[in-house]
Every structure is written in structure tokens, then in C-alpha cells.
Scaffold this motif. Structure first.
Motif, PDB file in Angstrom:
ATOM      1  N   LYS A 301       0.823  -1.208   0.000  1.00 29.08           N
ATOM      2  CA  LYS A 301       0.000   0.000   0.000  1.00 29.08           C
ATOM      3  C   LYS A 301       0.859   1.261   0.000  1.00 29.08           C
ATOM      4  O   LYS A 301       1.822   1.361   0.756  1.00 29.08           O
ATOM      5  N   ASP A 302       0.472   2.204  -0.845  1.00 27.13           N
ATOM      6  CA  ASP A 302       1.179   3.475  -0.961  1.00 27.13           C
ATOM      7  C   ASP A 302       0.562   4.462   0.026  1.00 27.13           C
ATOM      8  O   ASP A 302      -0.631   4.771  -0.059  1.00 27.13           O
ATOM      9  N   PRO A 303       1.345   4.989   0.970  1.00 21.46           N
ATOM     10  CA  PRO A 303       0.776   5.922   1.940  1.00 21.46           C
ATOM     11  C   PRO A 303       0.249   7.212   1.325  1.00 21.46           C
ATOM     12  O   PRO A 303      -0.489   7.950   1.984  1.00 21.46           O
ATOM     13  N   ASN A 304       0.621   7.489   0.059  1.00 24.01           N
ATOM     14  CA  ASN A 304       0.143   8.693  -0.610  1.00 24.01           C
ATOM     15  C   ASN A 304      -1.208   8.492  -1.294  1.00 24.01           C
ATOM     16  O   ASN A 304      -1.820   9.456  -1.739  1.00 24.01           O
ATOM     17  N   ASP A 305      -1.659   7.262  -1.391  1.00 17.74           N
ATOM     18  CA  ASP A 305      -2.879   6.952  -2.120  1.00 17.74           C
ATOM     19  C   ASP A 305      -4.084   7.115  -1.197  1.00 17.74           C
ATOM     20  O   ASP A 305      -4.204   6.405  -0.193  1.00 17.74           O
ATOM     21  N   PRO A 306      -5.019   8.037  -1.515  1.00 21.12           N
ATOM     22  CA  PRO A 306      -6.193   8.228  -0.657  1.00 21.12           C
ATOM     23  C   PRO A 306      -7.073   6.984  -0.551  1.00 21.12           C
ATOM     24  O   PRO A 306      -7.940   6.911   0.321  1.00 21.12           O
ATOM     25  N   LEU A 307      -6.842   6.008  -1.428  1.00 24.35           N
ATOM     26  CA  LEU A 307      -7.572   4.744  -1.350  1.00 24.35           C
ATOM     27  C   LEU A 307      -7.431   4.101   0.032  1.00 24.35           C
ATOM     28  O   LEU A 307      -8.328   3.406   0.506  1.00 24.35           O
ATOM     29  N   TRP A 308      -6.281   4.373   0.698  1.00 20.25           N
ATOM     30  CA  TRP A 308      -6.002   3.738   1.988  1.00 20.25           C
ATOM     31  C   TRP A 308      -6.193   4.696   3.165  1.00 20.25           C
ATOM     32  O   TRP A 308      -5.762   4.402   4.276  1.00 20.25           O
ATOM     33  N   ALA A 309      -6.844   5.835   2.931  1.00 18.11           N
ATOM     34  CA  ALA A 309      -6.988   6.848   3.981  1.00 18.11           C
ATOM     35  C   ALA A 309      -7.676   6.299   5.230  1.00 18.11           C
ATOM     36  O   ALA A 309      -7.334   6.667   6.361  1.00 18.11           O
ATOM     37  N   ASP A 310      -8.653   5.411   5.041  1.00 14.72           N
ATOM     38  CA  ASP A 310      -9.383   4.853   6.178  1.00 14.72           C
ATOM     39  C   ASP A 310      -8.966   3.423   6.496  1.00 14.72           C
ATOM     40  O   ASP A 310      -9.621   2.729   7.274  1.00 14.72           O
ATOM     41  N   ASP A 311      -7.868   2.973   5.887  1.00 16.80           N
ATOM     42  CA  ASP A 311      -7.378   1.620   6.109  1.00 16.80           C
ATOM     43  C   ASP A 311      -6.776   1.515   7.515  1.00 16.80           C
ATOM     44  O   ASP A 311      -5.957   2.345   7.918  1.00 16.80           O
ATOM     45  N   ALA A 312      -7.186   0.487   8.258  1.00 15.06           N
ATOM     46  CA  ALA A 312      -6.751   0.361   9.659  1.00 15.06           C
ATOM     47  C   ALA A 312      -5.236   0.258   9.787  1.00 15.06           C
ATOM     48  O   ALA A 312      -4.628   0.888  10.666  1.00 15.06           O
ATOM     49  N   GLU A 313      -4.582  -0.540   8.917  1.00 19.98           N
ATOM     50  CA  GLU A 313      -3.134  -0.697   9.011  1.00 19.98           C
ATOM     51  C   GLU A 313      -2.414   0.588   8.654  1.00 19.98           C
ATOM     52  O   GLU A 313      -1.407   0.949   9.282  1.00 19.98           O
ATOM     53  N   MET A 314      -2.928   1.324   7.652  1.00 17.65           N
ATOM     54  CA  MET A 314      -2.303   2.583   7.268  1.00 17.65           C
ATOM     55  C   MET A 314      -2.425   3.613   8.388  1.00 17.65           C
ATOM     56  O   MET A 314      -1.475   4.372   8.667  1.00 17.65           O
ATOM     57  N   LYS A 315      -3.554   3.629   9.061  1.00 15.93           N
ATOM     58  CA  LYS A 315      -3.721   4.540  10.196  1.00 15.93           C
ATOM     59  C   LYS A 315      -2.746   4.199  11.319  1.00 15.93           C
ATOM     60  O   LYS A 315      -2.132   5.082  11.926  1.00 15.93           O
ATOM     61  N   LEU A 316      -2.598   2.897  11.587  1.00 18.76           N
ATOM     62  CA  LEU A 316      -1.660   2.453  12.619  1.00 18.76           C
ATOM     63  C   LEU A 316      -0.236   2.834  12.249  1.00 18.76           C
ATOM     64  O   LEU A 316       0.521   3.368  13.076  1.00 18.76           O
ATOM     65  N   TYR A 317       0.128   2.580  11.004  1.00 17.44           N
ATOM     66  CA  TYR A 317       1.472   2.910  10.503  1.00 17.44           C
ATOM     67  C   TYR A 317       1.761   4.404  10.673  1.00 17.44           C
ATOM     68  O   TYR A 317       2.823   4.792  11.187  1.00 17.44           O
ATOM     69  N   ARG A 318       0.829   5.242  10.259  1.00 17.21           N
ATOM     70  CA  ARG A 318       1.039   6.692  10.349  1.00 17.21           C
ATOM     71  C   ARG A 318       1.207   7.130  11.807  1.00 17.21           C
ATOM     72  O   ARG A 318       2.095   7.931  12.136  1.00 17.21           O
TER      73      ARG A 318
END
Length: 423
Positions: A301-318
Motif C-alpha cells: 500500500k502506498d501511503p500517498n494513495d487516498p484509497l487507503w486513507a481509512d485503512d486500519a493498518e495505514m492509520k496504525l502505521y502513520r
């Protein structure tokens, strides 16, 4: 070629090291008892595990120095909030080899013999890993999830202690060939490639994948990692008449090639940049307006892609990047790569029946569709008898505006193309 000389010199250093040390942890190692009796436990205790990574924190591939920051964030989070891995706090030691194989050998020896690490977790680069894997295997030290997609890590049967992680370069090349067969079946391709095993592996895979099609390679140009610029090669390629440019480079040279392509106004090929140079940190210095329509492929997953804005793992990562590595930008994809590979190690270590070096070796070679939350949906880790490639699925992406956008379906190259054969 210079790369051969460097790797050969490194191999000689390794041979002397193995001879001097007897090829084992004699005098400094420890072994397990009970059902795992006799297996190596150097670097691991009931409450700790020590890992060593080798990266080019300096030199021509220093952009990859971002990766261990993502790894640090993950391990710091797991240590502080999850009690470590199976109750063991992770100590991750990072060494700099400057992308120089002899230096990688030196650092591998230091990590194994002085630091007494449990495993080499990530050595970055095909040249550095080629220089060190004989040593790691002679010492029976896991060299797990090396940061290079060379196909040899998954096809060689003489180095069971070394395994890759990311999709191999042959599989990646097959994805680009498949894309061109559908979109430009009569493409004329110009190629710029790094003159080492990395560049030759991807280019060789592409050549095989286009056999029997209408796609032809009309010109190839190589560069050395010591070259100051690839602009002369780009000007030569511009005169080839190619309508597709395959950019097989590491970040520094990928950025140079993108900039040169933008500067040469009378040549406007479809630009394919390989995954390892597809980070926005490579594209941004060129100017986003100059890289519109460039294509590549990915598997995480690309952290710049808004597709993952609400993704649980992306939120945790950030959140954990901000907490544990506050000076690092979570939008840099290499940080997300580090987080994903650390998470992959966590799952692999947890699955090991014996918490030993042998147990980790066996676990990394028997991954059964392991899901890692930072990987793209549909991408899992799978290894087994005759298959040493943890990840072999990718999805195409195109750069539009200020970010990459996924398109098409996830391509499982195992199913689409069959197994990658030993060269």
C-alpha cells in the motif's frame, strides 16, 4: 566488469572468514534443549531477539536508507505495546555498507561474530547480498527477507538460509511484458539498466517474457553505479526510434533518467520505471508535471494513495511513525516498505515451531498464504517445496497528478506465467 571483481573480492574475504571461524558459532554460540535440542539460539533469549540489517545509508543508493526507519517504527511499536514478538523485545542493529559488496561482507561479519545477532534481517541490494550469502549459509545464520528481487534467492537450492521477500525481478518483468502485450503489442523498447545482477536479471526476464510476441528491444544502454550521470545513455536511447522506455534503475539513476526523458522534447515514449525506483521521493525532484503517465507496478500500500486513507493498518502505521520516528515522513513509500517487511518477519517468527535459527529457516520456507496488512489486498506470502519466493503478485500503477494510482487486477505471476526457473 567491475561488479564481478568486487563480488569476487568479497567472496575471497568470506572464504577466509569461514576458514578462520570454522563456519559455526564455535565458542560464542548457544543451543536449545527439549524438542528443539541442539538447534542454534545465538542472539535469542526468553525475552529478547537481536537482528542485524545492512543498508546503503550512504553512497549511490542511499535513498534506501529510509527503509530501516519504517522497520524501527514497527519494532518499537511491537516492543512497547505488544510485548515484543512472542514476548521477546526486538533489538534491531543497522549497519551501513555504502552499497559496496566488500563493505557488506565486513558488516555481516561484525554483526554475526561481534554482535552475535540471531539473524541477518535484510541485506539490501543484489551485489551486497551476493557477496554475503555464502558466509551466512556457512555460518548457518538466517538471512531473512533480503531487500532485493534477484530471482536467484528463490531458485538456488544451495543457500537454504537466505530468502528474499519482494517480488523477484523476473516476475516483475513478466508483469510489464504482459501489460505491453495488451496495450502496445508491437512496441519498440529502449532499455536503460544497471550493469550488475539486478539490472541483468530484470532485463533477462523481460526478454524471455516477450519471446514470440510483436514486442522488440531496439536498443540497450547500461550504466555503472559509479557513473556520475546517465544522461549520455538517455540521449543515445532517444535516437533509437523506441516508443517504450524501460527504466531499470536504482533511485538516484531512476531520477536522472526521468529528468533526462522530460528534457528530451522530441522523444516521448511510454515510460516504465521498475518498482525499486518508483517512490515519490524519486519522482518529486524531477517535477510531478514531468512524470505524468509514467507506469510501474507494486505489491504494498502506498501511503500517498487516498484509497487507503481509512485503512486500519495505514492509520496504525502513520500513528506509530509519528510516535517512534517523528523526524521521518510517513508519506515516503520506503518507510511503508520497512513497516511491511518487519510485520512479515513478525508473522514468520511467530509461526516458527522452534524459536531457533533452524526454526526461523524452516518457517520462512513454509509460509502458507500469510496475510500481511500492509500488502495489497490479494497479495499474500507463500513459500514451500520448490518455491522460495514469498511474494509473486503485483498490480500495475500509473502516476497521475501527485501520486500513483492502481489500475487493472492483481496479477499472480505464479498462476499467469508458471514458476520462475533456475537461470
Amino acid at each position: 566488469m567491475r561488479r564481478t571483481t568486487a563480488v569476487s573480492a568479497a567472496a575471497l574475504l568470506l572464504a577466509s572468514a569461514a576458514a578462520a571461524c570454522g563456519g559455526r558459532d564455535e565458542g560464542g554460540g548457544s543451543t536449545a534443549e527439549g524438542q528443539c535440542e541442539g538447534q542454534q539460539t545465538t542472539g535469542i533469549t526468553a525475552d529478547s531477539i537481536k537482528l542485524g540489517g545492512i543498508y546503503p545509508l550512504s553512497g549511490p543508493a542511499s535513498a534506501y536508507g529510509a527503509i530501516p526507519k519504517g522497520i524501527k517504527a514497527y519494532f518499537d511499536y511491537v516492543n512497547a505495546e505488544k510485548g515484543g514478538i512472542d514476548g521477546r523485545k526486538v533489538e534491531f542493529i543497522v549497519r551501513d555498507d555504502g552499497y559496496q559488496p566488500p563493505k557488506a561482507v565486513e558488516e555481516a561479519r561484525r554483526l554475526v561474530e561481534q554482535e552475535q545477532v540471531f539473524a541477518l534481517f535484510q541485506t539490501l541490494g543484489t551485489p551486497s547480498t551476493t557477496a554475503t550469502w555464502d558466509y551466512a549459509n556457512q555460518r548457518k545464520v538466517p538471512q531473512v527477507f533480503v531487500a532485493t528481487g534477484a530471482s536467484t534467492w528463490g531458485t538456488d537450492d544451495e543457500h537454504p538460509w537466505t530468502i528474499g521477500w519482494q517480488p523477484n525481478y523476473v516476475s516483475e518483468a513478466r508483469v510489464y511484458a504482459q501489460y505491453l502485450k495488451q496495450e502496445k503489442p508491437n512496441a519498440k523498447v529502449a532499455v536503460l539498466f544497471q550493469n550488475d545482477d539486478f539490472g541483468e536479471d530484470l532485463l533477462g526476464g523481460f526478454k524471455k517474457a516477450i519471446e514470440g510476441s510483436g514486442i522488440t528491444i531496439v536498443q540497450e544502454e547500461s550504466y555503472e553505479v559509479s557513473d556520475p550521470s546517465v544522461e549520455p545513455q538517455m540521449r543515445d536511447l532517444a535516437g533509437s526510434g523506441a516508443d517504450v522506455f524501460l527504466n531499470v534503475t536504482t533511485p538516484k539513476f531512476g531520477s536522472q533518467a526521468l529528468a533526462a526523458d522530460a528534457k528530451i522534447r522530441d522523444w516521448n515514449p511510454l515510460h516504465i520505471v521498475n518498482n525499486v525506483a518508483a517512490s515519490v521521493t524519486v519522482l518529486k525532484p524531477v517535477g510531478y508535471e514531468n512524470v505524468q503517465g509514467v507506469v510501474s507496478s507494486t505489491y504494498y500500500k502506498d501511503p500517498n494513495d487516498p484509497l487507503w486513507a481509512d485503512d486500519a493498518e495505514m492509520k496504525l502505521y502513520r500513528a506509530k511513525m509519528k510516535q517512534y520516528v517523528p523526524n521521518a515522513d510517513p508519506n515516503v513509500p520506503y518507510h511503508a516498505f520497512g513497516w511491511a517487511v518487519a510485520s512479515s518477519f513478525h508473522k514468520t517468527m511467530e509461526a516458527a515451531e522452534c524459536k531457533t535459527r533452524e526454526g526461523l529457516r524452516d518457517s520462512m520456507r513454509n509460509l502458507a498464504n500469510v496475510q500481511v496488512p500492509m500488502l495489497l489486498p490479494g497479495v499474500t506470502m507463500q513459500t514451500g517445496e520448490g518455491d522460495g519466493f514469498p511474494i509473486e503478485s503485483m498490480q500495475m500503477m500509473r502516476f497521475e497528478g501527485e501520486r500513483w494510482g492502481l489500475f487493472g487486477d492483481v496479477i499472480d505471476t505464479r498462476k499467469t506465467f508458471g514458476p520462475v526457473q533456475h537461470p
